[in-house]
Structures are given as C-alpha cells and as structure tokens.
Write a protein that holds these residues in place. Sequence first.
Motif, PDB file in Angstrom:
ATOM      1  N   VAL A  58       0.838  -1.204   0.000  1.00 45.55           N
ATOM      2  CA  VAL A  58       0.000   0.000   0.000  1.00 45.55           C
ATOM      3  C   VAL A  58       0.872   1.254   0.000  1.00 45.55           C
ATOM      4  CG1 VAL A  58      -1.681   1.331   1.333  1.00 45.55           C
ATOM      5  CG2 VAL A  58      -1.982  -1.137   1.063  1.00 45.55           C
ATOM      6  N   ALA A  59       1.994   1.217   0.708  1.00 47.17           N
ATOM      7  CA  ALA A  59       2.908   2.363   0.722  1.00 47.17           C
ATOM      8  C   ALA A  59       3.462   2.630  -0.675  1.00 47.17           C
ATOM      9  CB  ALA A  59       4.047   2.106   1.708  1.00 47.17           C
ATOM     10  N   ARG A  60       3.767   1.558  -1.418  1.00 46.12           N
ATOM     11  CA  ARG A  60       4.260   1.729  -2.792  1.00 46.12           C
ATOM     12  C   ARG A  60       3.157   2.231  -3.716  1.00 46.12           C
ATOM     13  NH1 ARG A  60       5.729  -3.442  -4.594  1.00 46.12           N
ATOM     14  NH2 ARG A  60       5.267  -4.458  -2.622  1.00 46.12           N
ATOM     15  N   LEU A  61       1.936   1.741  -3.503  1.00 48.55           N
ATOM     16  CA  LEU A  61       0.804   2.232  -4.289  1.00 48.55           C
ATOM     17  C   LEU A  61       0.575   3.717  -4.032  1.00 48.55           C
ATOM     18  CD1 LEU A  61      -1.787  -0.670  -3.792  1.00 48.55           C
ATOM     19  CD2 LEU A  61      -0.456  -0.181  -5.851  1.00 48.55           C
ATOM     20  N   ASP A  62       0.749   4.119  -2.787  1.00 43.61           N
ATOM     21  CA  ASP A  62       0.597   5.526  -2.411  1.00 43.61           C
ATOM     22  C   ASP A  62       1.668   6.373  -3.091  1.00 43.61           C
ATOM     23  OD1 ASP A  62      -0.115   7.877  -1.189  1.00 43.61           O
ATOM     24  OD2 ASP A  62       0.645   7.335   0.790  1.00 43.61           O
ATOM     25  N   ALA A  63       2.906   5.884  -3.093  1.00 44.31           N
ATOM     26  CA  ALA A  63       4.007   6.632  -3.704  1.00 44.31           C
ATOM     27  C   ALA A  63       3.824   6.788  -5.208  1.00 44.31           C
ATOM     28  CB  ALA A  63       5.335   5.931  -3.407  1.00 44.31           C
ATOM     29  N   ALA A  64       3.187   5.789  -5.843  1.00 50.09           N
ATOM     30  CA  ALA A  64       2.986   5.825  -7.296  1.00 50.09           C
ATOM     31  C   ALA A  64       1.685   6.517  -7.689  1.00 50.09           C
ATOM     32  CB  ALA A  64       3.004   4.406  -7.858  1.00 50.09           C
ATOM     33  N   GLY A  65       0.866   6.890  -6.708  1.00 43.34           N
ATOM     34  CA  GLY A  65      -0.366   7.608  -7.004  1.00 43.34           C
ATOM     35  C   GLY A  65      -1.572   6.738  -7.298  1.00 43.34           C
ATOM     36  N   PHE A  66      -1.475   5.435  -7.031  1.00 42.02           N
ATOM     37  CA  PHE A  66      -2.628   4.557  -7.268  1.00 42.02           C
ATOM     38  C   PHE A  66      -3.656   4.659  -6.142  1.00 42.02           C
ATOM     39  CE2 PHE A  66       0.480   2.562 -10.073  1.00 42.02           C
ATOM     40  CZ  PHE A  66      -0.288   2.344 -11.206  1.00 42.02           C
ATOM     41  N   VAL A  67      -3.200   4.979  -4.929  1.00 44.66           N
ATOM     42  CA  VAL A  67      -4.105   5.223  -3.806  1.00 44.66           C
ATOM     43  C   VAL A  67      -3.687   6.536  -3.149  1.00 44.66           C
ATOM     44  CG1 VAL A  67      -4.446   2.754  -3.419  1.00 44.66           C
ATOM     45  CG2 VAL A  67      -2.703   3.971  -2.098  1.00 44.66           C
ATOM     46  N   GLU A  68      -4.583   7.094  -2.357  1.00 43.29           N
ATOM     47  CA  GLU A  68      -4.277   8.338  -1.660  1.00 43.29           C
ATOM     48  C   GLU A  68      -4.856   8.301  -0.253  1.00 43.29           C
ATOM     49  OE1 GLU A  68      -6.048  11.531  -3.776  1.00 43.29           O
ATOM     50  OE2 GLU A  68      -8.099  10.755  -3.624  1.00 43.29           O
ATOM     51  N   ARG A  69      -4.210   9.013   0.648  1.00 42.31           N
ATOM     52  CA  ARG A  69      -4.685   9.088   2.026  1.00 42.31           C
ATOM     53  C   ARG A  69      -5.840  10.078   2.108  1.00 42.31           C
ATOM     54  NH1 ARG A  69       1.204   9.516   5.135  1.00 42.31           N
ATOM     55  NH2 ARG A  69       2.124   7.667   4.136  1.00 42.31           N
ATOM     56  N   VAL A  70      -6.909   9.652   2.784  1.00 38.70           N
ATOM     57  CA  VAL A  70      -8.099  10.501   2.871  1.00 38.70           C
ATOM     58  C   VAL A  70      -8.521  10.755   4.318  1.00 38.70           C
ATOM     59  CG1 VAL A  70      -8.975   9.811   0.615  1.00 38.70           C
ATOM     60  CG2 VAL A  70      -9.605   8.479   2.636  1.00 38.70           C
ATOM     61  N   GLY A  71      -7.772  10.221   5.262  1.00 38.67           N
ATOM     62  CA  GLY A  71      -8.137  10.430   6.659  1.00 38.67           C
ATOM     63  C   GLY A  71      -7.277   9.584   7.572  1.00 38.67           C
ATOM     64  N   ARG A  72      -7.635   9.595   8.839  1.00 42.37           N
ATOM     65  CA  ARG A  72      -6.898   8.818   9.830  1.00 42.37           C
ATOM     66  C   ARG A  72      -7.789   7.730  10.401  1.00 42.37           C
ATOM     67  NH1 ARG A  72      -2.072  10.684  11.041  1.00 42.37           N
ATOM     68  NH2 ARG A  72      -1.977   9.350  12.895  1.00 42.37           N
ATOM     69  N   SER A  73      -7.175   6.568  10.594  1.00 44.93           N
ATOM     70  CA  SER A  73      -7.898   5.426  11.143  1.00 44.93           C
ATOM     71  C   SER A  73      -7.862   5.460  12.664  1.00 44.93           C
ATOM     72  CB  SER A  73      -7.264   4.126  10.632  1.00 44.93           C
ATOM     73  OG  SER A  73      -7.822   3.011  11.295  1.00 44.93           O
ATOM     74  N   GLN A  74      -8.900   4.911  13.275  1.00 39.49           N
ATOM     75  CA  GLN A  74      -8.960   4.837  14.729  1.00 39.49           C
ATOM     76  C   GLN A  74      -8.274   3.582  15.267  1.00 39.49           C
ATOM     77  OE1 GLN A  74     -10.196   7.419  16.469  1.00 39.49           O
ATOM     78  NE2 GLN A  74     -10.556   8.405  14.481  1.00 39.49           N
ATOM     79  N   GLU A  75      -7.858   2.692  14.347  1.00 39.49           N
ATOM     80  CA  GLU A  75      -7.246   1.441  14.775  1.00 39.49           C
ATOM     81  C   GLU A  75      -5.762   1.620  15.042  1.00 39.49           C
ATOM     82  OE1 GLU A  75      -8.529  -2.259  12.925  1.00 39.49           O
ATOM     83  OE2 GLU A  75      -9.734  -1.060  11.558  1.00 39.49           O
ATOM     84  N   ARG A  76      -5.293   0.968  16.056  1.00 36.32           N
ATOM     85  CA  ARG A  76      -3.894   1.056  16.441  1.00 36.32           C
ATOM     86  C   ARG A  76      -3.013   0.362  15.402  1.00 36.32           C
ATOM     87  NH1 ARG A  76      -1.474  -1.057  22.246  1.00 36.32           N
ATOM     88  NH2 ARG A  76       0.668  -0.259  21.963  1.00 36.32           N
TER      89      ARG A  76
END
Length: 205
Positions: A58-76
């Motif tokens: 997922v971190a690599r997908l984020d770096a390549a622009g396939f996914v994006e962060r849209v908020g913060r999770s409540q899970e630890r």
Amino acid sequence: MTRVRESRDLRSKVEIALPKGEPAIWEMIQKLDKEGSWSTADIARFVGSSPKVILHYVARLDAAGFVERVGRSQERGTPHLYQIARPSIFAPRVSSSGEVLPELIIETLWRTMRMLKTFQAEDLAAYLAETGRAPNIKSIRVYLWRLHGGGILALAGPRSQRQEQRFRLVRIPGPRAPKILTANVLWDPNRGEQLGTAQAEEVGL
C-alpha cells in the motif's frame, strides 16, 4: 476364457491453497473501495498475506499515485485511511521507490493473443522482442499448449515439419491471463488421500 480387466481412471480431489500476493491485495482493495475508505487492517482481515506485506504494498501504491490518504484510522498500528486514486484492472506493479514497472510477460502474451486471434509462438516472441524484453520461445510454446489443453486455444490448421503450430483463440475467460500453477502434494497411498494442504506457486515464463 480370458477375462478382460477394465482399467479405471482413479481420481481424487486435491486441496490446494492458491498463492496470495499483490493481485489478491489489490482485488480486496477494489472491493473495499466500493464501500468507501479503508485501512491496511481492513485488507488483512480478508487476505491471508502478512500485515507487513500489505503495509509495504500500500505504501508503494501511495508513492505511485494509485491510492491516496483521505483520513486517519482509529485502529492502532494503521493510522491512515485510503481510497483508490488511479483505477487499474490489474494489480499495479510498483518498485520500492514508487516507480511503475512493466506488466508481466504472461499478461503481455495474453493481451497479444487477444489482439491477433490466430498466432504461433514465434509471433508472440517477436512482439515481446519489440517491447525490449528477451522472450523464451520454449516457455511460450509450453504456455500455448497448456492453454490448448484447457480449451482456451484450438489448433489453426495442421502442423508442418518446418513451421510452428498455429493456434486460434476460442475462449476468453477474462482480461487477466490464465496462469500455470504447480504444487507439491503429500499423498498417502494407503488411504488414497491427500495429507495437509498443498501450497500452489505460479510458474513464471
């Protein structure tokens, strides 16, 4: 009087665990994304891959622009929520630096077969060479005959001694290429049953 003994084709169902990797992770991401944002923990609940493998992909997908962060999770341990930013039918192949990698050779072959309809191994090898990759003609031949055995390809005319066998595409299961899997099965000949679950691995071309 001679008694003719009938030979029986003895078959048994074998339990095989299919390989889980980036394609399985991406498939689950696509399903979760239809419901809204998701976290890496959400993926881990449904996919057998380790949380560390999921997190890195997922971190690599984020770096390549396939996914994006849209908020913060409540899970630890999973601070971010994501959504797909760049849709893709196939699981994106991304390097650790975020560089998008070329599609797998098997996918290129499958896409070329769907375009040509009728072809031989040399045709596919020539197309691969044009894309800058070194084709393995023997592996391509094996793949074509496996597809023929699975009813996906049919013979396109008789085979001559000096020419490659030509094939014709007669069935398209879907956009992704059919894969050849291999598995080592532990078999008990005493009871005629499998012991444990065999882990399948993909045979590369």
